[in-house]
Design a protein around this motif. Structure first.
Motif, short mmCIF file in Angstrom:
data_model
loop_
_atom_site.label_atom_id
_atom_site.label_comp_id
_atom_site.label_asym_id
_atom_site.label_seq_id
_atom_site.Cartn_x
_atom_site.Cartn_y
_atom_site.Cartn_z
N LYS A 139 10.99 47.43 47.78
CA LYS A 139 9.90 48.11 48.47
C LYS A 139 9.34 49.28 47.69
O LYS A 139 8.19 49.67 47.90
CB LYS A 139 10.38 48.60 49.85
N TRP A 196 4.73 43.21 38.75
CA TRP A 196 4.42 43.51 40.14
C TRP A 196 4.29 42.24 40.97
O TRP A 196 4.65 42.21 42.15
CB TRP A 196 3.14 44.35 40.24
N ASP A 197 3.81 41.15 40.37
CA ASP A 197 3.77 39.86 41.07
C ASP A 197 5.17 39.43 41.48
O ASP A 197 5.39 38.94 42.59
CB ASP A 197 3.14 38.79 40.18
N ASP A 238 -2.71 44.04 49.13
CA ASP A 238 -1.26 43.88 49.25
C ASP A 238 -0.59 45.09 49.90
O ASP A 238 0.63 45.15 49.94
CB ASP A 238 -0.64 43.66 47.87
N VAL A 261 -0.26 48.01 48.79
CA VAL A 261 0.53 48.70 47.78
C VAL A 261 0.05 50.13 47.65
O VAL A 261 -1.13 50.38 47.43
CB VAL A 261 0.42 47.98 46.42
N LYS A 284 6.40 41.52 44.43
CA LYS A 284 5.79 41.09 45.69
C LYS A 284 6.41 39.79 46.19
O LYS A 284 6.65 39.62 47.38
CB LYS A 284 4.28 40.92 45.52
N GLU A 285 6.67 38.87 45.27
CA GLU A 285 7.23 37.58 45.65
C GLU A 285 8.64 37.72 46.20
O GLU A 285 9.03 37.02 47.14
CB GLU A 285 7.24 36.64 44.44
N THR A 344 5.68 50.33 53.42
CA THR A 344 5.15 49.23 52.63
C THR A 344 5.49 49.43 51.16
O THR A 344 5.97 50.47 50.75
CB THR A 344 3.63 49.13 52.82
N GLN A 345 5.19 48.40 50.35
CA GLN A 345 5.55 48.48 48.94
C GLN A 345 4.81 49.62 48.25
O GLN A 345 3.61 49.78 48.39
CB GLN A 345 5.24 47.15 48.26
N GLY A 355 9.95 40.28 47.82
CA GLY A 355 9.92 40.90 49.14
C GLY A 355 11.08 41.84 49.41
O GLY A 355 11.18 42.43 50.48
#
Length: 297
Positions: A58, A48-49, A86, A88, A52-53, A7-8, A55
């Motif tokens: 990672k 960070w937004d 999220d 994270v 996440k957007e 995951t991220q 994708g």
């Protein structure tokens, strides 16, 4: 050891000036992290937004030092604002070193300490240590680099942050033709022009080392087999040494006259053998150059 998953993941690299953040950044880049040096703290949530957007990213490593002094007061608030749903993984890596070693490093590089531009280096180190006490206490991992060489620091970071999706060491095996020049990026060059040459067999001349008939012609020779077994033993000895020294990759270049027959066949066999122990990529730089030259004429 910090277990990192698919995951991220966000790693914030900070610590004492001169403790090794540049080496850390380079190490994270080799581990496949998207690295940003000295991002303004106020931009972190927006950055960070975007991550996440997209994708696609990672793993992110942010290096923040005293050029962003506000960071040390704001980090707790910033991290708490990041959405905990999220998945994270957020880690803080703090690089430390003894006062004596930091002073010695600054004297060696003849640079001024950021908190003692016109004063004693040691005074700047002491002030910085006070400012960073809180963030050091919050760090999930603290590495003392006082007695570590750059290579050893790199190994320590690999040990703690390497994941299964990125291998820190890989091997490039390439064929080439001496008539077109030596590869400038080769670490190991082997000349195989002493082996039987398919070029002088009419039915093989226009084929390449990827064709079974050519490969069999090259390999079905006592000389070839003796060379191959000896060369593989050499590689089995030297490759672990390259890895221990911190190299991220080694390029092995196998050359014959035109890079079409012998070198291609040997590169294929050697690459496939090494793939049992290392990530390997096989390429053939000059394999089709003769055909291209004929077509142009």
């Amino acid at each position: 050891m910090i277990k990192m998953t698919e995951t991220q993941s966000l790693v914030i690299v900070t610590g004492m000036s001169g403790a090794g953040k540049t080496v850390a950044m380079q190490s994270f880049e080799d581990l496949g992290y998207f690295c940003v040096d000295n991002m303004p703290p106020s931009l972190l949530p927006k950055f960070w937004d975007l991550v996440k957007e997209s994708g696609k990213v990672k793993k992110v490593a942010l290096v923040i030092d005293l050029r962003s002094r506000a960071f040390y007061d704001e980090i707790g608030e910033m991290l708490s604002e990041m959405d905990e749903t999220d998945f994270v993984h957020k880690k803080i890596l703090f690089l430390d070193s003894s006062d004596e070693e930091l002073v010695a490093r600054y004297k060696e590089t003849r640079r001024a300490h950021p908190l003692a531009m016109e004063g004693r280096i040691l005074d700047g180190v002491h002030l910085e240590r006070e400012l960073l006490a809180t963030i050091k206490a919050q760090a999930q991992l603290v590495i003392d680099t006082s007695k570590l060489s750059p290579r050893q620091l790199r190994e320590e970071i690999f040990h703690n942050f390497e994941t299964n999706d990125v291998k820190s060491f890989h091997v490039e095996v390439m064929s080439f033709g001496f008539k077109y020049g030596l590869p400038i990026d080769a670490d190991i060059v082997m000349d195989v022009r002493f082996l039987p040459n398919p070029y002088y067999v009419a039915e093989l001349r226009n084929k390449t080392g990827l064709d079974q008939a050519v490969s069999e012609y090259v390999m079905n020779s006592d000389t070839t087999e003796e060379f191959y077994q000896s060369f593989i033993k050499v590689l089995e000895t030297v490759l672990p040494g390259y890895k221990r020294e911190g190299k991220s990759s080694v390029t092995i270049a196998i050359g014959c006259t035109g890079g079409q027959h012998r070198s291609v066949a040997l590169a294929e066999r050697i690459g496939k053998a090494l793939a049992a122990n290392y990530p390997v990529r096989i390429s053939h730089r000059d394999m089709n150059k003769r055909k291209e030259s004929v077509n142009r004429s």
